[in-house]
Design a protein around this motif. Structure first.
Motif, PDB file in Angstrom:
ATOM      1  N   MET A   1       0.974  -0.967  -0.307  1.00 23.17           N
ATOM      2  CA  MET A   1      -0.220   0.024   0.109  1.00 23.17           C
ATOM      3  C   MET A   1       0.902   1.428  -0.082  1.00 23.17           C
ATOM      4  O   MET A   1       2.136   1.132   0.564  1.00 23.17           O
ATOM      5  CB  MET A   1      -0.993  -0.233   0.725  1.00 23.17           C
TER       6      MET A   1
ATOM      7  N   SER B   1      -7.575   4.435  10.740  1.00 19.05           N
ATOM      8  CA  SER B   1      -8.410   2.846  10.328  1.00 19.05           C
ATOM      9  C   SER B   1      -9.185   2.856  12.299  1.00 19.05           C
ATOM     10  O   SER B   1      -8.229   3.030  13.093  1.00 19.05           O
ATOM     11  CB  SER B   1      -7.515   2.143  10.698  1.00 19.05           C
TER      12      SER B   1
ATOM     13  N   THR C   1       0.515  -6.603   7.029  1.00 14.00           N
ATOM     14  CA  THR C   1      -1.356  -7.164   6.900  1.00 14.00           C
ATOM     15  C   THR C   1      -1.132  -7.287   5.600  1.00 14.00           C
ATOM     16  O   THR C   1      -1.019  -5.615   4.834  1.00 14.00           O
ATOM     17  CB  THR C   1      -2.152  -6.830   8.130  1.00 14.00           C
ATOM     18  N   ARG C   2      -2.197  -7.976   4.807  1.00 19.23           N
ATOM     19  CA  ARG C   2      -2.138  -7.595   3.442  1.00 19.23           C
ATOM     20  C   ARG C   2      -3.892  -7.039   3.247  1.00 19.23           C
ATOM     21  O   ARG C   2      -4.419  -8.176   3.612  1.00 19.23           O
ATOM     22  CB  ARG C   2      -1.569  -8.864   2.776  1.00 19.23           C
ATOM     23  N   VAL C   3      -3.602  -6.535   2.465  1.00 24.16           N
ATOM     24  CA  VAL C   3      -5.454  -5.556   2.159  1.00 24.16           C
ATOM     25  C   VAL C   3      -5.673  -7.219   1.065  1.00 24.16           C
ATOM     26  O   VAL C   3      -4.265  -6.828  -0.485  1.00 24.16           O
ATOM     27  CB  VAL C   3      -5.652  -4.676   0.932  1.00 24.16           C
TER      28      VAL C   3
ATOM     29  N   SER D   1     -11.407  -4.633  -1.089  1.00 28.16           N
ATOM     30  CA  SER D   1     -11.794  -3.207  -0.659  1.00 28.16           C
ATOM     31  C   SER D   1     -12.873  -2.554  -1.524  1.00 28.16           C
ATOM     32  O   SER D   1     -12.649  -2.655  -2.239  1.00 28.16           O
ATOM     33  CB  SER D   1     -10.413  -2.289  -1.044  1.00 28.16           C
TER      34      SER D   1
ATOM     35  N   ARG E   1     -12.289  -2.764   4.426  1.00 30.61           N
ATOM     36  CA  ARG E   1     -11.605  -3.511   3.144  1.00 30.61           C
ATOM     37  C   ARG E   1     -10.735  -4.900   4.473  1.00 30.61           C
ATOM     38  O   ARG E   1     -11.586  -5.682   5.807  1.00 30.61           O
ATOM     39  CB  ARG E   1     -10.266  -3.348   3.938  1.00 30.61           C
ATOM     40  N   ARG E   2     -10.645  -6.218   4.063  1.00 28.29           N
ATOM     41  CA  ARG E   2     -11.038  -8.094   4.339  1.00 28.29           C
ATOM     42  C   ARG E   2      -8.530  -7.574   4.685  1.00 28.29           C
ATOM     43  O   ARG E   2      -8.747  -7.775   3.320  1.00 28.29           O
ATOM     44  CB  ARG E   2     -11.182  -8.488   3.582  1.00 28.29           C
ATOM     45  N   ARG E   3      -8.599  -7.702   5.737  1.00 27.47           N
ATOM     46  CA  ARG E   3      -6.764  -8.152   5.710  1.00 27.47           C
ATOM     47  C   ARG E   3      -6.986  -9.907   6.051  1.00 27.47           C
ATOM     48  O   ARG E   3      -7.538 -10.081   6.715  1.00 27.47           O
ATOM     49  CB  ARG E   3      -6.135  -7.141   6.596  1.00 27.47           C
TER      50      ARG E   3
ATOM     51  N   ARG F   1      -7.666 -13.622   8.843  1.00 27.74           N
ATOM     52  CA  ARG F   1      -8.187 -12.762   8.039  1.00 27.74           C
ATOM     53  C   ARG F   1      -8.645 -11.876   9.440  1.00 27.74           C
ATOM     54  O   ARG F   1      -9.545 -12.457   9.902  1.00 27.74           O
ATOM     55  CB  ARG F   1      -9.281 -13.382   7.197  1.00 27.74           C
TER      56      ARG F   1
ATOM     57  N   THR G   1     -11.900  -7.915   9.096  1.00 25.35           N
ATOM     58  CA  THR G   1     -11.816  -7.034   8.745  1.00 25.35           C
ATOM     59  C   THR G   1     -11.438  -5.333   9.406  1.00 25.35           C
ATOM     60  O   THR G   1     -12.043  -5.840  10.050  1.00 25.35           O
ATOM     61  CB  THR G   1     -13.312  -6.123   8.177  1.00 25.35           C
TER      62      THR G   1
ATOM     63  N   GLU H   1     -12.124   1.518   7.528  1.00 26.42           N
ATOM     64  CA  GLU H   1     -11.454   2.654   7.108  1.00 26.42           C
ATOM     65  C   GLU H   1     -11.989   3.834   7.391  1.00 26.42           C
ATOM     66  O   GLU H   1     -12.674   3.912   6.000  1.00 26.42           O
ATOM     67  CB  GLU H   1      -9.694   2.512   6.767  1.00 26.42           C
TER      68      GLU H   1
END
Ligand SMILES: [Zn+2]
Length: 172
Positions: free
Chosen positions: A1, A11, A34-36, A39, A50-52, A60, A62, A65
């Motif tokens: 990101m 967030s 963490t990785r998105v 979105s 966002r799911r991360r 995982r 949520t 933001e």
């Protein structure tokens, strides 16, 4: 990101969050990486859901933001207005009159333009938005593309427009 994007959004984690949430720490193991994975706008576009996925424990979670600064579109006359995906849809709709369009295409296009604006925000120029719409339309429908280009005068001059038409003709 992009760091810019992280700054523009504050967030709030939801769900199981034992730790205070300043960065995007994993609520399960506390890791920062963490990785998105997905979105989408929520609450009428003021919030992004966002799911991360945690890079460490793979759980995982949520986040919702909230935009700290409004996403602004700077117009040619120097004034600014909030970004509106509804406006993108209606502009493209006008260019699409009488053209075949698959259901959901317009909303997908508008989401793409909004994602572009978020990435380049918190302020983007109306001509950057226009060019992004044109890029999408060029792939979608050449007639709508030319209509949008002429109506919104996103080109600097007639020369640019003629070059675009010539470029389209070369492709066919
Ligand atoms: Zn984790």
């Amino acid at each position: 990101m992009l760091p810019r994007l992280e700054k523009a959004w504050s967030s709030v984690a939801t769900g199981h969050s034992p730790v205070p949430f300043n960065a995007m720490h994993c609520p399960y193991c506390g890791a920062e990486d963490t990785r998105v994975v997905d979105s989408r706008p929520a609450e009428g576009g003021n919030t992004i859901r966002r799911r991360r996925e945690c890079e460490v424990c793979r759980n995982r979670f949520t986040t919702y933001e909230r935009r700290e600064h409004a996403l602004l579109v700077r117009k040619r006359d120097g004034s600014a207005e909030p970004f509106s995906s509804a406006k993108v849809v209606s502009g493209v709709n006008q260019a699409m009159v009488g053209r075949e369009i698959a259901p959901g295409t317009l909303n997908r296009l508008a989401r793409g333009v909004e994602a572009f604006a978020e990435e380049h925000g918190p302020e983007v120029s109306s001509s950057d938005i226009g060019h992004r719409v044109l890029e999408a339309l060029r792939e979608l429908d050449e007639v709508a593309y030319l209509r949008f280009a002429s109506v919104h005068k996103e080109f600097e001059g007639a020369g640019d427009f003629e070059r675009e038409v010539a470029a389209l003709e070369d492709r066919t």
